[in-house]
Design a protein around this motif. Structure first.
Motif, PDB file in Angstrom:
ATOM      1  N   GLN A   1       3.929   5.097  -0.715  1.00 49.70           N
ATOM      2  CA  GLN A   1       2.513   5.439  -0.588  1.00 49.70           C
ATOM      3  C   GLN A   1       1.625   4.205  -0.594  1.00 49.70           C
ATOM      4  O   GLN A   1       0.514   4.238  -0.070  1.00 49.70           O
ATOM      5  CB  GLN A   1       2.115   6.379  -1.725  1.00 49.70           C
ATOM      6  N   SER A   2       2.137   3.108  -1.181  1.00 49.37           N
ATOM      7  CA  SER A   2       1.338   1.882  -1.203  1.00 49.37           C
ATOM      8  C   SER A   2       1.214   1.257   0.182  1.00 49.37           C
ATOM      9  O   SER A   2       0.303   0.472   0.442  1.00 49.37           O
ATOM     10  CB  SER A   2       1.956   0.871  -2.172  1.00 49.37           C
TER      11      SER A   2
ATOM     12  N   ARG B   1       8.760   6.847  -3.940  1.00 46.56           N
ATOM     13  CA  ARG B   1       7.622   7.613  -3.433  1.00 46.56           C
ATOM     14  C   ARG B   1       6.319   6.832  -3.657  1.00 46.56           C
ATOM     15  O   ARG B   1       5.482   6.727  -2.755  1.00 46.56           O
ATOM     16  CB  ARG B   1       7.552   8.971  -4.131  1.00 46.56           C
ATOM     17  N   ALA B   2       6.192   6.265  -4.867  1.00 46.87           N
ATOM     18  CA  ALA B   2       4.978   5.507  -5.175  1.00 46.87           C
ATOM     19  C   ALA B   2       4.883   4.249  -4.316  1.00 46.87           C
ATOM     20  O   ALA B   2       3.806   3.904  -3.814  1.00 46.87           O
ATOM     21  CB  ALA B   2       4.961   5.143  -6.660  1.00 46.87           C
TER      22      ALA B   2
END
Length: 570
Positions: free
Chosen positions: A216-217, A212-213
């Motif tokens: 998002q990047s 998820r992280a």
């Protein structure tokens, strides 16, 4: 080879690999044969037993092993629980009995032939498998994945793929076993369950938040690197438990199959997985000694014929015991009678040296390769026999196909099999999503049945027809009828008898939006909207409008033209 500078020896090896792969695999693809067979042939060509361009097959073994890891990861990624659940009757019924009975029979024959019981059990299990790559390519090329025999063949292959995991555990255990077979395998299974729990916890608390992280990047390179880290990290974890690396990759694939990142991961690793897997199969091909094949040709052909006959007969009988038609049973039996590529994975060079007598590896691989090459012809033979004896029904009959229809769970119902219905059928087939189509035009029904689609003659406005095709078990109904009046009547009937069933309707223009929404449709889509949207997008791009502004404008237009009711949700 001595003329090659040692400093550029690695470059020479890579060039030889690529030239053989490009040339031979291209020829095999032009012949509509599986690329797996092309890689095996290319490996034999450049290997130490033919042209001797590459004398040491172990030079590329590392890359091949990475390819197998990604093969098992992709295998897990393509096994979401939803797919297993929709085909569970044949996956865990027919598929399980096929693997167990076929494996037991060939295992018994191995013991009778003088092999140690451990080796015989592993041989039996490996021979029970069929080639997922070749069979799925045959079904896909002939557009037969949606046929009943295609779905059943796919179901059996799903269980065989699951059985590979157990066979890998067994192979790893047998290669270094010092205690009894039962204790060794039991301990290995306990370790596998422990590894699964640990990887499961990592998937929930580490993998999903990590992806998820990274997503998002917005960095595609970082997303790809994260995928590699997860795959190779889980492979290392299971190897540290004394299990195979492939098992860890498979478990990671299963866990990520249930996430929203599955399709992006699959797309990112596909080129690398295909290339590395090609290296693995070429490494296998380089290890095959053609002189052994020629000297043992009679034995190899005898074993090949025996294996094809026995596997066909076992699968045919099991299909008939599952109340499948003779035509379906015949085609499934012949299509799945060959060996599979996982034989090369299970009997990797290290394991084969420990448990197989010298020379037997070449004989086993030769039998499997020949059977894989014959699989398309066996598929054609099954179809010819079915047509020859007039076993297959020539028309669609809801009553006669009641057994087939009862198998459908959480399926899509297509009311109307015209141009739009046929495109939806092709799309659903490509993702193995079950569907049933209805139409009152017998020509369309016959054309659909000829292509292998589950299309039936029937009026969607009649409740008894909807009951016959399992509307109470359906996931969604899509109405693509040309007449608006007929569409309204179908929607009203469905909403009255199936109030929670989502309904989507295609109409020719937007004038009948309100009427259909009030009748109970969840989503109404005018077929003129999307072509207009695509044309408008291109026009605005040419006019120089910023892409973000175009996106907002198009979304507003689409929401206004597509009418969606507030409930029920799809």
């Amino acid at each position: 080879m001595t003329l090659v500078d040692p400093d550029i020896h690695y470059l020479y090896t890579i060039l030889a690999f690529l030239m053989a792969a490009v040339g031979v695999v291209f020829i095999f693809r032009r012949m509509k044969a599986s690329p797996v067979l092309g890689y095996l042939a290319a490996g034999m060509l450049v290997g130490p037993h033919v042209l001797q361009i590459i004398k040491d097959p172990t030079e590329t073994q590392f890359l091949g092993e990475i390819g197998v890891i990604f093969l098992l990861f992709t295998l897990g990624l393509e096994l979401p629980l939803q797919r297993l659940n929709s085909l569970k009757k044949y996956v865990f019924g027919l598929g399980a009995t096929q693997v167990v009975i076929t494996g037991a029979l060939f295992g018994f024959l191995g013991i009778w032939a003088g092999f140690p019981k451990e080796t015989a059990i592993l041989l039996g299990g490996a021979i029970s498998l069929s080639s997922t790559a070749v069979v799925l390519q045959v079904l896909s090329d002939r557009r037969e994945l949606a046929t009943r025999f295609g779905r059943i063949s796919f179901s059996v292959l799903l269980f065989q793929d699951l059985a590979v995991v157990f066979l890998l555990i067994l192979a790893t255990t047998l290669s270094g076993i010092g205690e009894s077979l039962f204790l060794g395998v039991s301990f290995a299974i306990m370790k596998a369950l422990t590894a699964f729990l640990i990887i499961g916890a990592l998937g929930r608390f580490v993998f999903r938040p990590l992806f998820r992280a990274v997503a998002q990047s917005g960095s595609s390179e970082l997303f790809m690197a994260t995928t590699f880290l997860v795959v190779l990290g889980t492979a290392y974890l299971t190897e540290s438990f004394g299990l195979s690396r492939e098992l860890g990759a498979f478990l990671a694939g299963i866990l990520l199959a249930e996430t929203e990142y599955r399709h992006q991961i699959e797309a990112d690793i596909q080129p690398f997985r295909g290339l590395l897997l090609g290296v693995f199969f070429m490494s296998v091909g380089m290890g095959i000694n053609l002189s052994v094949f020629l000297s043992s040709a009679v034995l190899i052909l005898t074993l090949l014929t025996f294996m094809l006959l026995v596997k066909t007969l076992i699968t045919f009988i099991l299909c008939r015991l599952s109340w499948l038609k003779t035509s379906t049973s015949m085609r499934v039996g012949l299509l799945l009678s060959g060996g599979g590529e996982f034989v090369f994975v299970i009997f990797s060079p290290t394991i084969a040296r420990n448990i197989l007598p010298p020379g037997y590896e070449d004989i086993l691989f030769s039998v499997v390769i020949l059977s894989m090459a014959l699989t398309p012809l066996l598929g054609l033979l099954g179809k010819w026999l079915s047509d020859r004896f007039s076993i297959r029904e020539a028309h669609a009959d809801l009553d006669g196909d009641a057994g087939e229809i009862r198998e459908f769970q959480k399926h899509v119902i297509l009311a109307g099999f015209g141009r739009v219905g046929q495109m939806l059928a092709e799309l659903l087939t490509s993702r193995m999503i079950p569907f049933i189509a209805l139409d009152t035009d017998m020509r369309r029904v016959s054309e659909g049945r000829d292509k292998g689609y589950p299309v039936f003659y029937g009026d969607a406005k009649q409740l008894k027809i909807m009951q016959a095709i399992g509307a109470e078990r359906a996931k969604v109904v899509v109405i693509t009828l040309n007449q608006v009046t007929s569409s309204v009547r179908v929607v009203s009937m469905l909403r009255r008898h199936y109030p929670d069933l989502p309904i989507c309707v295609r109409v020719k223009d937007h004038r009948h939006h309100e009427k259909l929404i009030k009748s109970g449709a969840r989503l109404v889509v005018p077929e003129t909207v999307e072509p207009t949207v695509q044309l408008a997008t291109s026009l605005l791009n040419v006019m120089g409008m910023p892409s973000e502004e175009i996106k907002q404008l198009i979304e507003t237009f689409r929401k206004r033209k597509w009418m969606v009711s507030s409930s029920p949700k799809i």
